[in-house]
Design a protein around this motif. Structure first.
Motif, PDB file in Angstrom:
ATOM      1  N   ASP A 136      43.317  35.325  26.555  1.00 14.84           N
ATOM      2  CA  ASP A 136      44.378  35.928  26.877  1.00 14.84           C
ATOM      3  C   ASP A 136      45.701  36.382  25.643  1.00 14.84           C
ATOM      4  OD1 ASP A 136      43.876  36.072  29.614  1.00 14.84           O
ATOM      5  OD2 ASP A 136      44.138  33.910  29.650  1.00 14.84           O
ATOM      6  N   GLY A 137      45.239  36.088  24.599  1.00 14.16           N
ATOM      7  CA  GLY A 137      46.134  36.479  23.278  1.00 14.16           C
ATOM      8  C   GLY A 137      46.437  37.952  23.379  1.00 14.16           C
ATOM      9  N   LYS A 138      47.491  38.137  22.808  1.00 14.16           N
ATOM     10  CA  LYS A 138      47.686  39.481  22.799  1.00 14.16           C
ATOM     11  C   LYS A 138      48.012  40.104  21.120  1.00 14.16           C
ATOM     12  CE  LYS A 138      50.645  39.358  26.969  1.00 14.16           C
ATOM     13  NZ  LYS A 138      52.107  39.374  27.322  1.00 14.16           N
ATOM     14  N   LEU A 139      47.792  41.306  21.144  1.00 14.25           N
ATOM     15  CA  LEU A 139      47.851  41.968  19.584  1.00 14.25           C
ATOM     16  C   LEU A 139      48.516  43.228  19.882  1.00 14.25           C
ATOM     17  CD1 LEU A 139      46.182  41.376  17.251  1.00 14.25           C
ATOM     18  CD2 LEU A 139      44.391  43.063  17.931  1.00 14.25           C
ATOM     19  N   ARG A 163      48.875  33.807  17.655  1.00  9.00           N
ATOM     20  CA  ARG A 163      49.587  33.969  16.273  1.00  9.00           C
ATOM     21  C   ARG A 163      49.672  35.436  15.815  1.00  9.00           C
ATOM     22  NH1 ARG A 163      46.174  31.610  12.913  1.00  9.00           N
ATOM     23  NH2 ARG A 163      44.907  30.243  14.043  1.00  9.00           N
ATOM     24  N   GLU A 164      49.049  36.376  16.630  1.00  3.98           N
ATOM     25  CA  GLU A 164      48.919  37.710  16.098  1.00  3.98           C
ATOM     26  C   GLU A 164      49.787  38.574  17.106  1.00  3.98           C
ATOM     27  OE1 GLU A 164      47.717  37.959  13.539  1.00  3.98           O
ATOM     28  OE2 GLU A 164      46.378  36.514  13.094  1.00  3.98           O
ATOM     29  N   GLU A 165      50.629  38.346  17.806  1.00  4.00           N
ATOM     30  CA  GLU A 165      51.220  39.048  18.770  1.00  4.00           C
ATOM     31  C   GLU A 165      52.628  39.644  18.017  1.00  4.00           C
ATOM     32  OE1 GLU A 165      52.402  37.312  22.468  1.00  4.00           O
ATOM     33  OE2 GLU A 165      53.352  39.074  23.066  1.00  4.00           O
ATOM     34  N   GLN A 166      52.323  40.340  17.234  1.00  6.59           N
ATOM     35  CA  GLN A 166      53.461  40.886  16.429  1.00  6.59           C
ATOM     36  C   GLN A 166      53.819  42.486  16.906  1.00  6.59           C
ATOM     37  OE1 GLN A 166      53.566  39.526  12.135  1.00  6.59           O
ATOM     38  NE2 GLN A 166      51.326  39.673  12.523  1.00  6.59           N
ATOM     39  N   HIS A 225      53.957  47.556  22.324  1.00  2.00           N
ATOM     40  CA  HIS A 225      53.957  46.357  22.723  1.00  2.00           C
ATOM     41  C   HIS A 225      52.538  45.498  22.569  1.00  2.00           C
ATOM     42  CE1 HIS A 225      52.238  48.421  26.262  1.00  2.00           C
ATOM     43  NE2 HIS A 225      53.243  48.984  26.297  1.00  2.00           N
ATOM     44  N   GLY A 226      52.738  44.134  22.649  1.00  2.00           N
ATOM     45  CA  GLY A 226      51.557  43.141  22.644  1.00  2.00           C
ATOM     46  C   GLY A 226      50.569  43.458  23.969  1.00  2.00           C
ATOM     47  N   MET A 227      49.100  43.440  23.850  1.00  2.00           N
ATOM     48  CA  MET A 227      48.568  43.403  25.058  1.00  2.00           C
ATOM     49  C   MET A 227      46.998  42.677  24.729  1.00  2.00           C
ATOM     50  SD  MET A 227      46.571  47.071  26.225  1.00  2.00           S
ATOM     51  CE  MET A 227      45.266  47.015  24.689  1.00  2.00           C
ATOM     52  N   SER A 228      46.621  42.109  25.767  1.00  2.00           N
ATOM     53  CA  SER A 228      45.469  41.044  25.703  1.00  2.00           C
ATOM     54  C   SER A 228      44.164  42.121  26.359  1.00  2.00           C
ATOM     55  CB  SER A 228      45.606  40.001  26.669  1.00  2.00           C
ATOM     56  OG  SER A 228      45.504  40.523  27.895  1.00  2.00           O
ATOM     57  N   TYR A 229      42.982  41.547  25.973  1.00  2.00           N
ATOM     58  CA  TYR A 229      41.826  42.350  26.507  1.00  2.00           C
ATOM     59  C   TYR A 229      41.881  42.405  28.067  1.00  2.00           C
ATOM     60  CZ  TYR A 229      39.697  42.863  21.782  1.00  2.00           C
ATOM     61  OH  TYR A 229      39.471  43.294  20.573  1.00  2.00           O
ATOM     62  N   GLU A 255      39.820  36.280  15.807  1.00  2.00           N
ATOM     63  CA  GLU A 255      40.064  36.222  17.276  1.00  2.00           C
ATOM     64  C   GLU A 255      40.722  34.714  17.936  1.00  2.00           C
ATOM     65  OE1 GLU A 255      37.076  37.743  19.802  1.00  2.00           O
ATOM     66  OE2 GLU A 255      36.848  39.510  18.570  1.00  2.00           O
ATOM     67  N   ARG A 256      40.435  33.867  16.824  1.00  2.00           N
ATOM     68  CA  ARG A 256      41.064  32.462  17.190  1.00  2.00           C
ATOM     69  C   ARG A 256      42.455  32.567  17.226  1.00  2.00           C
ATOM     70  NH1 ARG A 256      39.735  28.555  12.635  1.00  2.00           N
ATOM     71  NH2 ARG A 256      38.015  29.546  12.554  1.00  2.00           N
ATOM     72  N   GLY A 257      42.811  33.152  16.033  1.00  2.00           N
ATOM     73  CA  GLY A 257      44.323  33.579  15.591  1.00  2.00           C
ATOM     74  C   GLY A 257      45.025  34.126  16.754  1.00  2.00           C
ATOM     75  N   ILE A 258      44.213  35.110  17.334  1.00  2.00           N
ATOM     76  CA  ILE A 258      44.902  35.907  18.528  1.00  2.00           C
ATOM     77  C   ILE A 258      44.959  34.960  19.732  1.00  2.00           C
ATOM     78  CG2 ILE A 258      44.514  37.979  20.043  1.00  2.00           C
ATOM     79  CD1 ILE A 258      42.838  39.185  17.906  1.00  2.00           C
ATOM     80  N   ASN A 259      43.948  34.266  19.729  1.00  2.00           N
ATOM     81  CA  ASN A 259      43.842  33.246  21.229  1.00  2.00           C
ATOM     82  C   ASN A 259      44.931  32.257  20.930  1.00  2.00           C
ATOM     83  OD1 ASN A 259      42.951  31.885  23.409  1.00  2.00           O
ATOM     84  ND2 ASN A 259      40.994  31.522  22.763  1.00  2.00           N
TER      85      ASN A 259
END
Ligand SMILES: NC(=O)c1ccc[n+]([C@@H]2O[C@H](COP(=O)([O-])OP(=O)(O)OC[C@H]3O[C@@H](n4cnc5c(N)ncnc54)[C@H](OP(=O)(O)O)[C@@H]3O)[C@@H](O)[C@H]2O)c1
Length: 280
Positions: A155-158, A248-251, A191-195, A241-245
């Motif tokens: 559910d990590g966001k990018l 750490r990448e929700e900028q 804005h940030g968005m998860s898959y 993808e680990r970082g997103i999870n």
């Protein structure tokens, strides 16, 4: 003579940048390994063939630099090109970099530092492209064939950005070499968005149901490799993808608005701009 050399000039970002610059009346040379025969200002350029670099730069005072794709050691070919560009009198050099730092690619970090240190050097650190949801990108091919997104990002966001906004940002820096610029911009969407959120938006906008299958980093690396990526690059991309999870990448930044005067497009707008992509 002066003008803009656009490397990767036939790719997702480069071809839009070429269109935007030419529409603004800027002399623009599109460079790639397979230049379009119908384009009178296209030139053959191959990162692996330094004899093509000089002729591509000839007469150009600005460069859009798309480093070698799918390489964990881009500096090897970009380093000599940067020195050549400086000798050729290039006044502004805008490099497409990534907001996501590949874990086993230290030369990409060094390359960005060398670009920033160059007079007129600018790095655009881009977030993930919304265009990854368009074919022939492997993500989009999988959605089209199997109705599924396979991800290790959970559910990590990018801060997904539309490559059209990235190209417009680069154009703002390249059309007028005198324009004030920082040496580094983080380029994102609004804005940030998860898959899983992307799948919800696609369903709401188009009625197309897309499942999200959670897989491991190792499975993702194998899938990237199977889609044709070199093993080391596939592993590095999967590790991101680990970082997103882990969140750490929700900028998210305001750079697109700052550079272009327009807010970046939201994913919902991107989806409705490409209706053919979501048919079953
Ligand atoms: N996708 C994302 O989510 C994302 C996010 C952040 C950053 N990025 C960065 O964006 C870059 C990709 O940009 P893009 O999607 O706009 O490009 P793209 O659609 O993948 O197109 C690549 C371009 O580079 C040219 N090219 C490929 N190999 C080349 C070589 N050896 N020498 C010279 N030119 C070559 C291609 O034309 P020919 O094949 O004719 O040479 C084409 O014009 C990647 O490097 C990635 O790091 C991507």
């Amino acid at each position: 003579m002066s003008g803009v050399l656009v490397t990767g000039g036939t790719g997702t970002t480069g071809r839009t940048l070429v269109q935007v610059l030419r529409a603004a009346g800027v002399q623009t040379r599109a460079a790639s390994r397979n230049p379009a025969a119908a384009d009178p200002d296209a030139v053959r350029f191959d990162w692996n063939d330094p004899t093509t670099h000089g002729p591509a730069l000839d007469g150009m005072d600005r460069v859009f630099l798309l480093p070698p794709v799918e390489s964990v050691d881009p500096l090897q070919s970009v380093g000599p090109f940067l020195r050549r560009a400086q000798r050729a009198g290039v006044r502004r050099l805008v490099m497409l970099g990534s907001a996501l730092v590949l874990p086993n690619a230290p030369s990409a970090v060094e390359m960005a530092a060398q670009v920033r240190a160059q007079p007129g050097g600018v790095v655009l650190r881009s977030s993930g492209f919304m265009q990854n949801f368009l074919r022939p990108h492997p993500l989009a091919e999988h959605v089209h064939r199997h109705g599924e997104i396979r991800t290790a990002a959970g559910d990590g966001k990018l801060g997904w950005v539309d490559a059209r906004d990235l190209a417009a940002s680069a154009a703002a820096l390249l059309a007028d070499p005198g324009v004030d610029a920082r040496s580094d911009y983080l380029i994102t969407g609004p804005h940030g968005m998860s898959y899983p959120q992307a799948a919800e938006i696609i369903l709401a906008q188009t009625g197309r149901e897309v499942r999200v299958k959670r897989i491991t980093e190792k499975e993702q690396a194998a899938a990237y490799h199977a889609s044709g990526m070199p093993t080391d690059f596939a592993a590095a991309l999967a590790a991101v993808e680990r970082g997103i999870n882990e969140g750490r990448e929700e900028q998210v930044s305001t750079a697109v608005l700052e550079l272009t005067g327009r807010p970046p497009r939201a994913f919902s707008e991107f989806v409705s701009d490409h209706p053919h992509e979501w048919t079953q």
